[in-house]
Design a protein around this motif. Structure first.
Motif, PDB file in Angstrom:
ATOM      1  N   THR A   1     -43.781 -53.614 -24.048  1.00  0.00           N
ATOM      2  CA  THR A   1     -44.532 -54.734 -24.181  1.00  0.00           C
ATOM      3  C   THR A   1     -45.649 -54.700 -23.016  1.00  0.00           C
TER       4      THR A   1
ATOM      5  N   MET B   1     -30.522 -67.428 -26.916  1.00  0.00           N
ATOM      6  CA  MET B   1     -31.914 -67.296 -26.952  1.00  0.00           C
ATOM      7  C   MET B   1     -32.494 -65.859 -27.211  1.00  0.00           C
ATOM      8  N   VAL B   2     -33.506 -65.713 -28.117  1.00  0.00           N
ATOM      9  CA  VAL B   2     -33.866 -64.210 -28.256  1.00  0.00           C
ATOM     10  C   VAL B   2     -35.264 -64.369 -28.047  1.00  0.00           C
ATOM     11  N   GLN B   3     -35.939 -63.343 -27.484  1.00  0.00           N
ATOM     12  CA  GLN B   3     -37.564 -63.066 -27.573  1.00  0.00           C
ATOM     13  C   GLN B   3     -37.874 -62.391 -28.746  1.00  0.00           C
TER      14      GLN B   3
ATOM     15  N   LYS C   1     -40.629 -60.059 -30.355  1.00  0.00           N
ATOM     16  CA  LYS C   1     -41.873 -59.506 -29.458  1.00  0.00           C
ATOM     17  C   LYS C   1     -42.218 -58.385 -30.714  1.00  0.00           C
TER      18      LYS C   1
ATOM     19  N   ARG D   1     -46.941 -66.624 -29.153  1.00  0.00           N
ATOM     20  CA  ARG D   1     -48.176 -66.441 -27.911  1.00  0.00           C
ATOM     21  C   ARG D   1     -48.401 -65.115 -27.696  1.00  0.00           C
TER      22      ARG D   1
ATOM     23  N   PHE E   1     -47.266 -59.813 -28.448  1.00  0.00           N
ATOM     24  CA  PHE E   1     -47.136 -61.351 -28.844  1.00  0.00           C
ATOM     25  C   PHE E   1     -45.225 -61.350 -28.613  1.00  0.00           C
ATOM     26  N   ALA E   2     -44.894 -62.816 -28.379  1.00  0.00           N
ATOM     27  CA  ALA E   2     -43.855 -63.140 -28.149  1.00  0.00           C
ATOM     28  C   ALA E   2     -43.402 -64.570 -28.572  1.00  0.00           C
TER      29      ALA E   2
ATOM     30  N   SER F   1     -43.820 -55.008 -16.966  1.00  0.00           N
ATOM     31  CA  SER F   1     -43.564 -56.228 -18.046  1.00  0.00           C
ATOM     32  C   SER F   1     -42.049 -56.624 -17.641  1.00  0.00           C
TER      33      SER F   1
ATOM     34  N   GLU G   1     -39.966 -52.959 -16.964  1.00  0.00           N
ATOM     35  CA  GLU G   1     -40.754 -51.970 -17.854  1.00  0.00           C
ATOM     36  C   GLU G   1     -42.191 -51.798 -16.871  1.00  0.00           C
TER      37      GLU G   1
END
Lengths: 410, 410
Positions: free
Chosen positions: A80, A314-316, A318, A345, A359-360, B169, B226
């Motif tokens: 990321t 909760m999951v990001q 990405k 975002r 983005f995430a 990150s 990261e």
């Protein structure tokens, strides 16, 4: 040896374990086609190919080796941090790389500049004195996404990993042209020739790597000697590569030995009939569009990029999004297969119009199976398409539906 | 093995050749002090130390190995792509790195969060779900530039290479704090403890790595997993490091196992008496300023970063400039030892206020010897100083005069 030598065996085993655990039946039910089942079967049956010697320094845990000329980044390896490190960057050669001797004395590499008022040879040493620019750019093979065509066009079945975002540093082409007196009359194309050694007994035009792009591409083009802060590795075109930001990978000619401003496109096969957008079943033809500027595209890299299960909670979500020839403006994410969308975002700095954005989107996913997808829009209002455009070569696949992932929440 | 295995021997020999060719007499005449003569003598007499095993993946041609805990980037290795690749990034450990077992299962690494309403342990797996941010940042050891102090303070005599600009990150600290109910009352400092194994039979406080920074530093801080697009190598603090943008290297605690919001600064020696700005001859004392925010600084990396000769003609003077805690605004270059200055241009994208900018200025240098220097100004109007500030620890040297280079044009 990769840098993570004491980690690599464990990571490699984990990757294989994840692939085997993916449910082929579930994927088939979701209509994701033959390719995924094939990939899983292959992973289960055959050992992964080793890195070819000229790429031995790459991270084996991050790469899928198709052939010695084609290495793909695993979807799960993308980080990321926006910039793709070279140990993960894909490789796609049209010919075998030249001998490593060409990077033994990089400054001595010589190229010819033609189609200018004062044509001449220039060495890398001389080019270094003529200017400096640095650009962050998405480098993507035109065949990225070909793996999602059910028609199975000939060529490497890349999924997402024939792409990366990297920093190039070198001299602007326009500075070199200016120093050589400006363009000669009649220049319509910028034509670049690669310095590969050609196989014996074959018509050179049928194999040489020579590509032409519209003259306007000169504006942001660089003759680059540096990639991500170090001299360009042989595998990525060192000692010198022409960088044409926003243009598909093949136009960024490696080991460039000639740059010419020409009235016509090159008559090398790779330009004349290769890399053309042809209707299914048609052969390539100079009357068809050439694979030049890239378009708007995005995909999700996390969670579960190889399919699979994630814990509830909760999951990001990405991924990366880019506009190709234009800056990307926004990206949306769907967790219900495209029925509803929510704007994600952007994360981290904007590296400029030719780079991709990270983005995430944080979501709470209930138990069950979800089809997650992203779709981007560029600064000119161009939208990432839902469906692929069928073409004989399997090029330019930006379909958001093809790039969707199946995620099972336990 | 470095990635350039077939190039490394030739590059290493070239480096040694360049150092030996530097004229010690010329440098002495220019008043550049004892350090350079020592460096040349050392290079001539002793073989370069090999990379310690936990850094074996770095590029040996790019590194100066001081000890197994201190590796410096060669000035000549810095590229112009802004981001420093990890194979070139400096290493400075205060204790030996922990066993590589801690990066065998990165997601399982656990840390304690205290000084919040709901203190608890969190694993990297849990932290990943709590948020995402990416930041480009100058990482610099407080002793960078110590090598230019004629008083030879104790500590590694770094020149410019205990610095890099890298992408981190991870999850924003403020997102974690919010998820844990917010700060408890009385929090004035953010205190981080590293997870190194401490040597037996020694008072832990005398060796542990525990640093406190003002609470405001929480605003842009990350718990990062990261670095430059790949999991943080053990050598750079993996699996988890706290990143405090704009703050000197030591505050970016590696292998963080505890993050606490405290009423007092840590009483570990490294905070209490270590890393303090003390007058020459004084011992470190909690009453003195702690080494926290970095200041405005720049230096030239090309041409002739190890001294030497360049051919006559157009030369690109290239270097980096940063503001530390603030964005850098502009940088000037002098080719006459500081009598006259010209503004250089910034090259490539702006990676944000905590990153450095690449700069370049094209000059025609006449034959002879020239003292070239750069001086930067930050967005708040702070100017890079001409002279160093004398202090017992040899910290925070940003003197533009100390960082000047002697270039001989043939």
């Amino acid at each position: 040896m990769s840098r993570r030598s004491n980690e690599a065996p464990r990571v490699r085993n984990a990757q294989r374990r994840h692939l085997l655990a993916g449910s082929a039946a579930a994927l088939a039910a979701a209509g994701l086609g033959a390719f995924h089942k094939t990939a899983i079967a292959q992973a289960a049956s055959a050992a992964a190919k080793p890195l070819p010697p000229y790429t031995a320094w790459k991270d084996p845990a991050a790469m899928i080796v198709h052939t010695s000329n084609t290495l793909e980044t695993k979807r799960s390896a993308f980080g990321t941090s926006i910039i793709t490190p070279v140990e993960q960057l894909y490789v796609r050669n049209n010919l075998p790389a030249p001998d490593a001797a060409i990077v033994a004395d990089r400054d001595a590499w010589e190229m010819m500049i033609e189609g200018v008022k004062n044509p001449r040879k220039l060495t890398v040493r001389e080019l270094r004195g003529m200017g400096l620019e640095t650009v962050a750019m998405v480098l993507q093979c035109s065949g990225n996404g070909r793996g999602y065509f059910p028609s199975k066009p000939s060529g490497t079945p890349w999924q997402v990993g024939a792409a990366g975002c990297v920093m190039w540093s070198g001299v602007p082409v326009k500075a070199v042209v200016e120093a050589l007196g400006g363009l000669a009359d009649g220049a319509v194309f910028m034509t670049s020739t690669g310095g590969e050694k050609l196989p014996e007994g074959v018509d050179p035009k049928s194999v040489m790597v020579e590509r032409s792009v519209p003259l306007k591409a000169m504006g942001d083009a660089l003759l680059a000697w540096e990639l991500n802060g170090a001299p360009i590795p042989l595998a990525h075109g060192g000692p010198l590569r022409i960088i044409v930001p926003g243009y598909s990978g093949v136009n960024n000619v490696k080991y460039i030995k000639r740059l010419a401003f020409t009235a016509q496109e090159s008559d090398a096969a790779i330009q004349k009939t290769g890399y053309r957008l042809s209707a299914p079943g048609q052969k390539g033809d100079p009357g068809q569009p050439s694979i030049w500027e890239m378009g708007v595209k995005s995909w999700i890299n996390s969670p579960a990029p190889e399919g699979g299960t994630v814990p509830a909670g909760m999951v990001q979500i990405k991924g990366v999004a880019f506009g190709g020839a234009h800056a990307v403006k926004a990206v949306e994410v769907s967790v219900d297969g495209g029925k509803t969308w929510k704007e994600a975002r952007f994360v981290g700095p904007d590296l400029g119009r030719y780079a991709w954005r990270q983005f995430a989107l944080a979501v709470q996913l209930p138990p069950g199976t979800h089809t997650i997808a992203s779709r981007a829009i560029d600064a000119q209002g161009n939208r990432q398409p839902e469906e692929r455009v069928e073409n004989a070569g399997g090029y330019n696949n930006a379909s958001w539906r093809d790039h969707a992932l199946q995620v099972t929440v336990a």
